[in-house]
Design a protein around this motif. Structure first.
Motif, short mmCIF file in Angstrom:
data_model
loop_
_atom_site.label_atom_id
_atom_site.label_comp_id
_atom_site.label_asym_id
_atom_site.label_seq_id
_atom_site.Cartn_x
_atom_site.Cartn_y
_atom_site.Cartn_z
N ARG A 96 -0.97 -0.42 -0.89
CA ARG A 96 -1.02 0.31 -2.33
C ARG A 96 0.12 -0.46 -3.18
N LYS A 97 -0.21 -0.50 -4.55
CA LYS A 97 0.80 -1.20 -5.26
C LYS A 97 1.79 -0.03 -5.86
N VAL A 98 2.92 -0.44 -5.83
CA VAL A 98 4.42 0.27 -6.32
C VAL A 98 4.72 -0.45 -7.75
N ALA A 99 4.74 -1.62 -8.01
CA ALA A 99 5.20 -2.32 -9.26
C ALA A 99 4.42 -3.57 -9.14
N SER A 100 4.30 -4.29 -10.48
CA SER A 100 3.68 -5.53 -10.36
C SER A 100 4.06 -6.36 -9.16
N GLY A 101 3.38 -6.92 -8.46
CA GLY A 101 3.56 -7.91 -7.44
C GLY A 101 4.29 -7.50 -6.40
N ILE A 102 4.59 -5.89 -6.02
CA ILE A 102 5.28 -5.29 -4.95
C ILE A 102 4.32 -4.20 -4.32
N TYR A 103 4.06 -4.21 -3.26
CA TYR A 103 3.23 -3.35 -2.39
C TYR A 103 3.80 -2.68 -1.37
N SER A 104 3.32 -1.55 -1.03
CA SER A 104 3.75 -0.60 0.31
C SER A 104 2.34 -0.93 1.04
N PHE A 105 2.73 -1.28 2.55
CA PHE A 105 1.75 -1.61 3.53
C PHE A 105 1.67 -0.17 4.20
N LEU A 106 0.42 0.13 4.37
CA LEU A 106 0.06 1.56 5.13
C LEU A 106 -0.21 1.22 6.60
N PRO A 107 -0.41 2.22 7.31
CA PRO A 107 -0.37 2.07 8.72
C PRO A 107 -1.50 0.85 9.35
N VAL A 108 -2.80 0.77 8.76
CA VAL A 108 -3.47 -0.16 9.19
C VAL A 108 -3.25 -1.39 8.68
N GLY A 109 -2.86 -1.56 7.32
CA GLY A 109 -2.19 -2.92 6.92
C GLY A 109 -1.05 -3.30 7.80
N LEU A 110 -0.29 -2.49 8.16
CA LEU A 110 1.02 -2.90 8.90
C LEU A 110 0.66 -3.31 10.16
N ARG A 111 -0.38 -2.73 10.77
CA ARG A 111 -0.69 -3.27 12.17
C ARG A 111 -1.17 -4.61 12.27
N ALA A 112 -2.14 -5.03 11.12
CA ALA A 112 -2.50 -6.38 11.00
C ALA A 112 -1.43 -7.15 10.75
N LEU A 113 -0.32 -6.87 10.06
CA LEU A 113 0.66 -7.78 9.41
C LEU A 113 1.55 -7.89 10.75
N ARG A 114 1.88 -6.87 11.81
CA ARG A 114 2.47 -7.10 12.65
C ARG A 114 1.87 -8.09 13.67
N MET A 140 -1.36 -12.86 -2.30
CA MET A 140 -1.37 -13.83 -2.51
C MET A 140 -0.39 -14.59 -3.43
N ARG A 141 -0.03 -13.88 -4.60
CA ARG A 141 1.04 -14.21 -5.35
C ARG A 141 1.75 -13.04 -5.78
N GLY A 142 2.61 -12.34 -4.93
CA GLY A 142 3.43 -11.19 -5.25
C GLY A 142 4.83 -11.67 -5.61
N ARG A 143 5.53 -10.72 -6.02
CA ARG A 143 6.99 -11.03 -6.25
C ARG A 143 7.81 -10.69 -5.03
N GLU A 144 7.62 -9.65 -4.31
CA GLU A 144 8.15 -9.40 -3.13
C GLU A 144 7.24 -9.60 -1.90
N PHE A 145 7.69 -10.34 -0.78
CA PHE A 145 6.84 -10.83 -0.02
C PHE A 145 7.44 -10.99 1.38
N SER A 146 6.86 -11.03 2.61
CA SER A 146 7.28 -11.30 3.76
C SER A 146 7.12 -12.83 4.16
N MET A 147 8.30 -13.52 4.72
CA MET A 147 8.27 -14.82 5.08
C MET A 147 8.91 -15.13 6.47
N LYS A 148 8.26 -16.10 7.44
CA LYS A 148 8.89 -16.41 8.31
C LYS A 148 9.55 -17.91 7.90
N ASP A 149 10.95 -18.05 7.67
CA ASP A 149 11.48 -19.15 7.49
C ASP A 149 12.38 -19.73 8.72
N ALA A 150 12.21 -20.83 9.06
CA ALA A 150 13.12 -21.53 10.08
C ALA A 150 13.84 -22.68 9.69
#
Length: 579
Positions: free
Chosen positions: A33-51, A150-160
């Motif tokens: 769900r959108k919180v602000a432009s390019g910023i989203y909350s993950f709900l349970p089903v979305g978070l399970r897939a993200l995990r 795909m092109r948000g402002r806040e996002f999760s990244m794995k960086d090594a």
């Protein structure tokens, strides 16, 4: 998990803000769900897939010998000033001051922070090699956030980030990460290609992007079907075609002929007026660089490649001059500029070298030349590969024709070299006690972007079709009438038995119409649906259907669990719950 207890607010209609399929379906399926432009909350089903995506990344990174850390998202300006990127990053960097009026930023990336950590702790060659990674939230203040994750402002990244003693060690670390990335995206069930790419603002010697193939992708890639060469169109090299394929105008060696082409400025207008194909015209473009202005020549049906121009000229910027600028520089309106009598240095695409009997601008308003012969008429020009690759171009490795596809960048690996270590003085002492700079590589994966790309690649008109490895649940168990005692008993029994086997099951125990349940199951994209309904139970059976297949099958209730487990094993599922 029981559907009746699950926070899963699905939507029937497509939200007006959603432009691409992944954004539409993730909103409709109650994943974000959108919180602000390019910023989203993950709900349970979305978070399970993200995990699931995170777990695949984490396990393969650990397997490759990387060690997980967690670096701060808030970073002091001093580190970025040391590398000169505090100003270079521009408005995309979210800057702020603390109560003491000290400058900080919300990290868009972590090269400075991790290099600072290593320079403080690594002293000896015995401490190397070292590979550190994290899965962390980043923020980049995109001027136009779009397309959901795909092109948000806040996002999760794995960086090594890898740290080595020398170039040889750094290259070894790079290819270890390259292979780890291939395993990561393979185990997610994605159709992807690693492609050669430009290094961009990150810098370094060379890099590869990992592209999930999808028709909706923002990027174009070319790849050879006869060998493993692949590159994005910015980077793709081109093997010049045989001379016979490059003389679309024939073998005529006639003298230059000046012809009037009044008010014919574009390639389309000129070729239509003269009755020739765009491949029989050479267009002359003017580019600004910090070394001065250049005339760039490419065939009329080709596009100049800014990245290649910069590389050939050894410059940081190469900007196409606009019509007003062209008139000011050359005194000729754009559209009539040509190489004959050109006052600027000329850089010509390699393809032009063997062309002949072609049309060029005459450097005179409302005029062009016919019968231009580069071998005869193009003097003091420098030739190089300057154009954007297209489908059908010859592979630079094996010479076979290349294909073009759309792709979504989900990962990028860079050979950084000593760019950051020298600037930040991250050094170590070699066996002789001599101080040397650490060699670095960096490796990123957009976690949420990967999830969105998987949906772009795996969907139909009814919803998401999740690959098994990243689905929020493996099985959705649909009880068509949970008030019926027999249906309830069998559904509860299957639910318990599958959970005991480690299968992630969503039991749809809602008091809803069958059509509503089936539509929600398809929308969410759970890969295997098991249906307990009155019609099948009359024959002592239940229905089993793979989300990606049109037809369902019926199996006896007795032995149904073994059948489901066998089907999951056929799709690589080991029945061990992820969390």
């Amino acid at each position: 998990m029981r559907y009746a207890e699950l926070f899963l607010p699905t939507l029937k209609d497509v939200p007006s803000e959603a432009e691409v399929i992944s954004h539409q379906y993730m909103l409709r399926a109650g994943m974000i769900r959108k919180v602000a432009s390019g910023i989203y909350s993950f709900l349970p089903v979305g978070l399970r897939a993200l995990r699931k995506v995170e777990n695949a990344i984490r396990e393969e990174m650990n397997r490759a010998g990387a060690q997980e850390v967690f670096l701060p998202s808030v970073q002091p300006a001093e580190l970025w000033e040391e590398t000169g990127r505090w100003d270079l990053m521009g408005d995309e960097m979210l800057r702020f001051k603390d109560r003491h009026q000290r400058d900080f930023c919300y990290g868009p990336t972590h090269e400075e922070v991790v290099t600072d950590l290593v320079r403080r702790e690594v002293r000896s060659y015995r401490d190397l090699p070292l590979n550190l990674y994290q899965i962390q939230t980043k923020f980049r203040d995109e001027i136009r956030p779009r397309f959901g994750l795909m092109r948000g402002r806040e996002f999760s990244m794995k960086d090594a980030y890898s740290f080595d003693r020398d170039e040889e060690g750094a290259e070894k670390s790079y290819w270890i990460m390259f292979e780890a990335y291939k395993r990561i995206f393979t185990r997610m069930g994605l159709d992807f290609r690693p492609v050669e790419a430009e290094t961009g603002n990150i810098g370094g010697a060379f890099s590869h992007e990992f592209m999930v193939l999808a028709d909706s992708g923002e990027d174009s890639i070319v790849f050879c079907t006869s060998c493993d060469y692949a590159a994005n169109i910015e980077k793709a090299e081109i093997l010049p075609a045989p001379d016979s394929d490059q003389r679309p105008g024939g073998e005529t060696q006639a003298d230059l002929q000046l012809v009037e082409t009044r008010e014919k400025r574009t390639v389309e207008d000129v070729t239509r007026f003269l009755g020739v194909d765009a491949s029989q015209l050479i267009k002359t473009l003017v580019y600004h660089t910090e070394k001065g202005d250049y005339a760039i020549l490419v065939r009329g049906n080709r596009e100049a490649n800014e990245y290649k121009i910069k590389k050939v000229l050894g410059v940081d910027t190469a900007a196409l001059a606009g019509p007003e600028e062209v008139k000011e520089i050359l005194g000729v309106p754009a559209g009539y500029v040509g190489p004959v009598g050109m006052s600027l240095p000329i850089l010509a695409d390699e393809e032009i070298r063997a062309m002949g009997n072609v049309v060029v601008g005459a450097n005179k308003e409302d005029h062009h030349y016919l019968h231009f012969e580069p071998a005869r008429d193009l003097k003091d020009a420098r030739f190089a590969d300057l154009r954007v690759a297209v489908e059908g171009d010859a592979c630079p490795r094996c010479g076979k024709k290349m294909e073009e596809r759309r792709g979504i960048e989900v990962g990028h690996v860079f050979m950084l070299g000593t760019k950051y270590s020298e600037t930040l003085r991250a050094t170590y002492l070699d066996p002789e006690g001599k101080e040397r700079p650490v060699w670095m590589g960096c490796y990123g994966i957009g976690v949420g972007r990967t999830l969105a790309a998987a949906i772009e690649q795996n969907h139909d008109s009814d919803g998401i079709i999740f690959p098994f490895p990243i689905a929020p649940f493996t099985v959705i168990l649909t009880a068509l009438n949970p008030q019926d005692a027999k249906i309830q008993t069998i559904a509860e029994g299957l639910y318990t038995a599958l959970q005991q086997k480690g299968v992630e099951v969503l039991l749809d125990d809602r008091d809803e119409r069958p059509g509503k349940k089936f539509k929600d199951a398809d929308l969410i994209g759970i890969p295997l649906r098991v249906t307990v309904g009155p019609r099948q139970l009359k024959e002592g059976k239940i229905e089993v259907k793979l989300r990606k297949e049109a037809e369902a099958i019926t199996v006896p209730v007795e032995g149904a669990v073994d059948h489901i487990l066998g089907l999951l094993e056929d799709h690589g599922q080991t029945h061990k719950a992820s969390f």
